[in-house]
Design a protein around this motif. Structure first.
Motif, mmCIF file in Angstrom:
data_model
loop_
_atom_site.group_PDB
_atom_site.id
_atom_site.type_symbol
_atom_site.label_atom_id
_atom_site.label_comp_id
_atom_site.label_asym_id
_atom_site.label_seq_id
_atom_site.Cartn_x
_atom_site.Cartn_y
_atom_site.Cartn_z
ATOM 1 N N SER A 120 36.477 51.051 41.963
ATOM 2 C CA SER A 120 37.561 51.976 41.660
ATOM 3 C C SER A 120 37.523 53.186 42.578
ATOM 4 C CB SER A 120 37.450 52.422 40.213
ATOM 5 O OG SER A 120 38.457 53.334 39.916
ATOM 6 N N ASN A 121 38.707 53.655 42.961
ATOM 7 C CA ASN A 121 38.848 54.914 43.672
ATOM 8 C C ASN A 121 40.185 55.513 43.263
ATOM 9 O OD1 ASN A 121 40.915 53.814 45.264
ATOM 10 N ND2 ASN A 121 39.467 53.159 46.827
ATOM 11 N N GLU A 122 40.572 56.628 43.873
ATOM 12 C CA GLU A 122 41.800 57.305 43.455
ATOM 13 C C GLU A 122 43.031 56.410 43.589
ATOM 14 O OE1 GLU A 122 42.571 61.228 44.877
ATOM 15 O OE2 GLU A 122 40.444 61.735 44.832
ATOM 16 N N PHE A 140 43.190 53.030 43.667
ATOM 17 C CA PHE A 140 43.152 51.900 42.746
ATOM 18 C C PHE A 140 43.506 52.319 41.328
ATOM 19 C CE2 PHE A 140 40.191 49.456 45.688
ATOM 20 C CZ PHE A 140 41.178 48.573 46.053
ATOM 21 N N ARG A 141 43.185 53.550 40.940
ATOM 22 C CA ARG A 141 43.511 54.013 39.590
ATOM 23 C C ARG A 141 45.014 54.120 39.365
ATOM 24 N NH1 ARG A 141 38.401 56.895 39.736
ATOM 25 N NH2 ARG A 141 39.305 58.498 41.055
ATOM 26 N N LEU A 142 45.791 54.152 40.426
ATOM 27 C CA LEU A 142 47.247 54.241 40.312
ATOM 28 C C LEU A 142 47.913 52.869 40.273
ATOM 29 C CD1 LEU A 142 47.787 57.108 42.892
ATOM 30 C CD2 LEU A 142 47.709 57.296 40.410
ATOM 31 N N ILE A 143 47.137 51.804 40.442
ATOM 32 C CA ILE A 143 47.687 50.449 40.503
ATOM 33 C C ILE A 143 47.514 49.757 39.153
ATOM 34 C CG2 ILE A 143 47.445 48.173 41.574
ATOM 35 C CD1 ILE A 143 46.502 49.632 44.106
ATOM 36 N N GLU A 144 48.556 49.095 38.696
ATOM 37 C CA GLU A 144 48.483 48.324 37.454
ATOM 38 C C GLU A 144 48.064 46.881 37.737
ATOM 39 O OE1 GLU A 144 51.234 47.101 33.621
ATOM 40 O OE2 GLU A 144 52.162 48.037 35.357
ATOM 41 N N LYS A 145 48.766 46.213 38.640
ATOM 42 C CA LYS A 145 48.510 44.800 38.913
ATOM 43 C C LYS A 145 48.846 44.491 40.367
ATOM 44 C CE LYS A 145 49.919 41.780 35.861
ATOM 45 N NZ LYS A 145 50.780 40.875 35.083
ATOM 46 N N ILE A 146 48.079 43.564 40.950
ATOM 47 C CA ILE A 146 48.350 43.074 42.302
ATOM 48 C C ILE A 146 48.581 41.570 42.202
ATOM 49 C CG2 ILE A 146 47.434 42.744 44.630
ATOM 50 C CD1 ILE A 146 45.637 45.192 44.121
ATOM 51 N N GLU A 147 49.688 41.115 42.758
ATOM 52 C CA GLU A 147 50.002 39.693 42.774
ATOM 53 C C GLU A 147 50.331 39.286 44.207
ATOM 54 O OE1 GLU A 147 52.034 38.904 38.516
ATOM 55 O OE2 GLU A 147 53.258 39.982 39.970
ATOM 56 N N GLY A 148 49.835 38.135 44.617
ATOM 57 C CA GLY A 148 50.107 37.657 45.967
ATOM 58 C C GLY A 148 50.307 36.151 45.975
ATOM 59 N N VAL A 149 51.138 35.680 46.899
ATOM 60 C CA VAL A 149 51.365 34.242 47.051
ATOM 61 C C VAL A 149 51.476 33.891 48.524
ATOM 62 C CG1 VAL A 149 52.557 33.968 44.840
ATOM 63 C CG2 VAL A 149 53.882 34.385 46.886
ATOM 64 N N ILE A 150 51.130 32.653 48.827
ATOM 65 C CA ILE A 150 51.451 32.050 50.116
ATOM 66 C C ILE A 150 52.388 30.897 49.789
ATOM 67 C CG2 ILE A 150 50.594 30.825 52.139
ATOM 68 C CD1 ILE A 150 47.946 32.298 51.774
ATOM 69 N N TYR A 192 40.753 46.191 34.679
ATOM 70 C CA TYR A 192 39.453 46.167 35.358
ATOM 71 C C TYR A 192 38.870 47.578 35.474
ATOM 72 C CZ TYR A 192 35.947 45.332 38.959
ATOM 73 O OH TYR A 192 34.773 45.259 39.651
ATOM 74 N N ASN A 193 39.726 48.558 35.748
ATOM 75 C CA ASN A 193 39.262 49.934 35.956
ATOM 76 C C ASN A 193 38.918 50.677 34.670
ATOM 77 O OD1 ASN A 193 39.264 49.991 38.732
ATOM 78 N ND2 ASN A 193 41.386 50.633 38.864
ATOM 79 N N LYS A 194 39.141 50.080 33.523
ATOM 80 C CA LYS A 194 38.852 50.765 32.253
ATOM 81 C C LYS A 194 37.359 50.977 32.022
ATOM 82 C CE LYS A 194 42.960 49.372 29.728
ATOM 83 N NZ LYS A 194 43.482 48.565 28.633
ATOM 84 N N PHE A 195 36.520 50.185 32.689
ATOM 85 C CA PHE A 195 35.082 50.243 32.445
ATOM 86 C C PHE A 195 34.341 50.684 33.703
ATOM 87 C CE2 PHE A 195 36.862 47.262 29.471
ATOM 88 C CZ PHE A 195 36.265 47.631 28.284
ATOM 89 N N ASP A 196 33.309 51.482 33.514
ATOM 90 C CA ASP A 196 32.474 51.924 34.623
ATOM 91 C C ASP A 196 31.373 50.888 34.840
ATOM 92 O OD1 ASP A 196 31.230 53.356 36.600
ATOM 93 O OD2 ASP A 196 30.227 54.727 35.210
ATOM 94 N N ARG A 197 31.268 50.406 36.052
ATOM 95 C CA ARG A 197 30.268 49.392 36.387
ATOM 96 C C ARG A 197 29.167 49.949 37.279
ATOM 97 N NH1 ARG A 197 34.934 47.855 36.107
ATOM 98 N NH2 ARG A 197 35.616 46.133 34.866
ATOM 99 N N ILE A 231 35.200 41.577 31.754
ATOM 100 C CA ILE A 231 35.667 40.451 32.549
ATOM 101 C C ILE A 231 36.964 40.858 33.236
ATOM 102 C CG2 ILE A 231 36.489 38.082 32.464
ATOM 103 C CD1 ILE A 231 34.759 37.748 29.950
ATOM 104 N N PRO A 232 37.055 40.686 34.562
ATOM 105 C CA PRO A 232 38.324 41.010 35.220
ATOM 106 C C PRO A 232 39.419 40.054 34.775
ATOM 107 C CG PRO A 232 36.818 40.014 36.766
ATOM 108 C CD PRO A 232 36.056 40.210 35.488
ATOM 109 N N ASP A 233 40.617 40.558 34.698
ATOM 110 C CA ASP A 233 41.784 39.782 34.301
ATOM 111 C C ASP A 233 42.422 39.224 35.573
ATOM 112 O OD1 ASP A 233 43.901 38.739 32.952
ATOM 113 O OD2 ASP A 233 44.664 40.636 32.204
ATOM 114 N N ALA A 234 41.918 38.076 36.053
ATOM 115 C CA ALA A 234 42.360 37.543 37.339
ATOM 116 C C ALA A 234 42.654 36.055 37.235
ATOM 117 C CB ALA A 234 41.302 37.788 38.402
#
Length: 129
Positions: free
Chosen positions: A90-92, A94-104, A79-84, A2-5
């Motif tokens: 996932s790509n190179e 995305f593997r370097l990113i921990e978390k993405i947060e955005g707001v309006i 999310y990237n811990k599992f192969d789907r 399950i994605p953590d979103a």
């Protein structure tokens, strides 16, 4: 997996009433569930200022602290811990990113924060390769 979103939508109550009337929100074991997501369970919390959609029982976002029209948090690392297979995004990079947060914000300004896993000085070199 399950994605953590989490997703927060500022709302005066119309969206919740509409989704409930169309049976898109179901109450199961005293929890509000968004029924239109066939891939994983999406919980919904309603407060006086909006709706919080989240995939885990405990949300990444705390709806009491949010003072924006829209907020989104996605834990890319978990999310990237599992192969789907075919569904894996996932790509190179995305593997370097921990978390993405955005707001309006209420002033219609967009703010995006990307937290990186690798905090070493050689990150730029790895990202460019």
């Amino acid at each position: 997996m399950i994605p953590d979103a989490s997703l927060y939508l500022r709302d005066s109550g119309f969206t919740y009433k509409y989704l409930t009337s169309k049976k898109a929100i179901k109450i199961i074991n005293s929890k509000s569930i968004f029924a239109l997501n066939p891939l994983f369970t999406t919980f919904i919390k309603k407060d006086s200022t909006g709706l919080l959609f989240h995939t885990l029982k405990e949300s990444l976002l705390n709806s009491r602290k949010i003072k924006n029209k829209f907020a989104l948090s996605f834990n890319v690392a978990s999310y990237n811990k599992f192969d789907r297979g075919v569904y894996n995004i996932s790509n190179e990079q995305f593997r370097l990113i921990e978390k993405i947060e955005g707001v309006i914000t209420n002033e219609n300004k967009v703010k995006v924060k990307v937290s990186l896993l690798n905090k070493d000085q050689n990150f730029a070199f790895q990202f460019l390769n």
